[in-house]
Design a protein around this motif. Structure first.
Motif, PDB file in Angstrom:
ATOM      1  N   LYS A   2       3.379  -5.553   0.776  1.00 31.19           N
ATOM      2  CA  LYS A   2       4.183  -4.779  -0.158  1.00 31.19           C
ATOM      3  C   LYS A   2       4.186  -5.518  -1.494  1.00 31.19           C
ATOM      4  N   ASP A 136      -3.844 -11.616  -0.690  1.00 34.32           N
ATOM      5  CA  ASP A 136      -4.107 -10.625   0.354  1.00 34.32           C
ATOM      6  C   ASP A 136      -3.526 -10.996   1.718  1.00 34.32           C
ATOM      7  N   GLU A 180       2.822  -0.002  -1.189  1.00 32.21           N
ATOM      8  CA  GLU A 180       2.471  -0.437   0.168  1.00 32.21           C
ATOM      9  C   GLU A 180       0.988  -0.748   0.249  1.00 32.21           C
ATOM     10  N   SER A 181       0.613  -1.592   1.191  1.00 36.43           N
ATOM     11  CA  SER A 181      -0.771  -2.061   1.303  1.00 36.43           C
ATOM     12  C   SER A 181      -1.781  -0.932   1.468  1.00 36.43           C
ATOM     13  N   GLU A 182      -1.397   0.137   2.165  1.00 39.03           N
ATOM     14  CA  GLU A 182      -2.375   1.224   2.351  1.00 39.03           C
ATOM     15  C   GLU A 182      -2.664   1.945   1.035  1.00 39.03           C
ATOM     16  N   GLN A 183      -1.852   1.729   0.021  1.00 40.01           N
ATOM     17  CA  GLN A 183      -2.090   2.341  -1.280  1.00 40.01           C
ATOM     18  C   GLN A 183      -2.999   1.473  -2.143  1.00 40.01           C
TER      19      GLN A 183
END
Length: 184
Positions: A2, A136, A180-183
């Motif tokens: 995040k 990361d 969020e990481s998926e973004q």
């Protein structure tokens, strides 16, 4: 991962921002204390702040109230370099450089002794890519910076076209958004 994008709190209102050295107002200091309350309980693995005074002061207050560790300062996270206009009173700026505003500049046109929208975009794009690569493995990071910086970052994240002519993503002073990481 995040990423919390937190805009600095209120600074002097009647002056041009950019690379100004204006401090937070007393209202800004009180506002950031309220923002800290909203962030209480979140563990930040890294905090990266612009090195301009208003962001540094915001970060210092957060650091104190939230017991933040791993704080670093990054010159590349500065707002647009508005050159001679930085910190200038709005009335004087209009007299000396009439009708020169961020949204009136052409893509390759620079502020007097400053940078162009293109140069600003490229600087923030490079900085964002480096931050994501270097962090990361972190679960949660906070970036304390400026409206223009976050406009570029959100355009990059959401795959939208960036332009200095129209702001698509607005973050008010002291507010934050979470990516969020998926973004990413």
């Amino acid at each position: 991962m995040k990423v919390y994008l937190l805009r600095h709190r209120q600074n002097t209102l009647n002056k041009r921002g950019g690379w100004s050295k204006e401090p937070l107002t007393s209202t800004g200091v009180e506002q950031i204390k309220r923002t800290a309350y909203l962030l209480k309980g979140i563990k930040f693995d890294a905090v990266i702040s612009s090195d301009l005074l208003r962001a540094v002061e915001t970060t210092a207050i957060l650091r104190s109230l939230l017991n933040l560790n791993n704080v670093s300062y990054c010159r590349q996270l500065r707002e647009v370099n508005n050159g001679l206009l930085a910190g200038m009173d709005n009335k004087i700026a209009e007299e000396r450089c009439p009708n020169i505003y961020w949204n009136t500049l052409k893509w390759d046109e620079k502020y007097p002794e400053g940078e162009s929208p293109k140069e600003f975009y490229q600087r923030i794009q490079q900085c964002w890519n480096r931050i994501i690569k270097e962090n990361d493995n972190e679960r949660s990071i906070m970036i304390v910076a400026h409206s223009g910086v976050f406009e570029v970052i959100q355009n990059l994240v959401y795959g939208t076209e960036y332009s200095n002519k129209k702001q698509r993503y607005k973050i008010k002073t002291g507010e934050f958004v979470v990516i969020e990481s998926e973004q990413i």
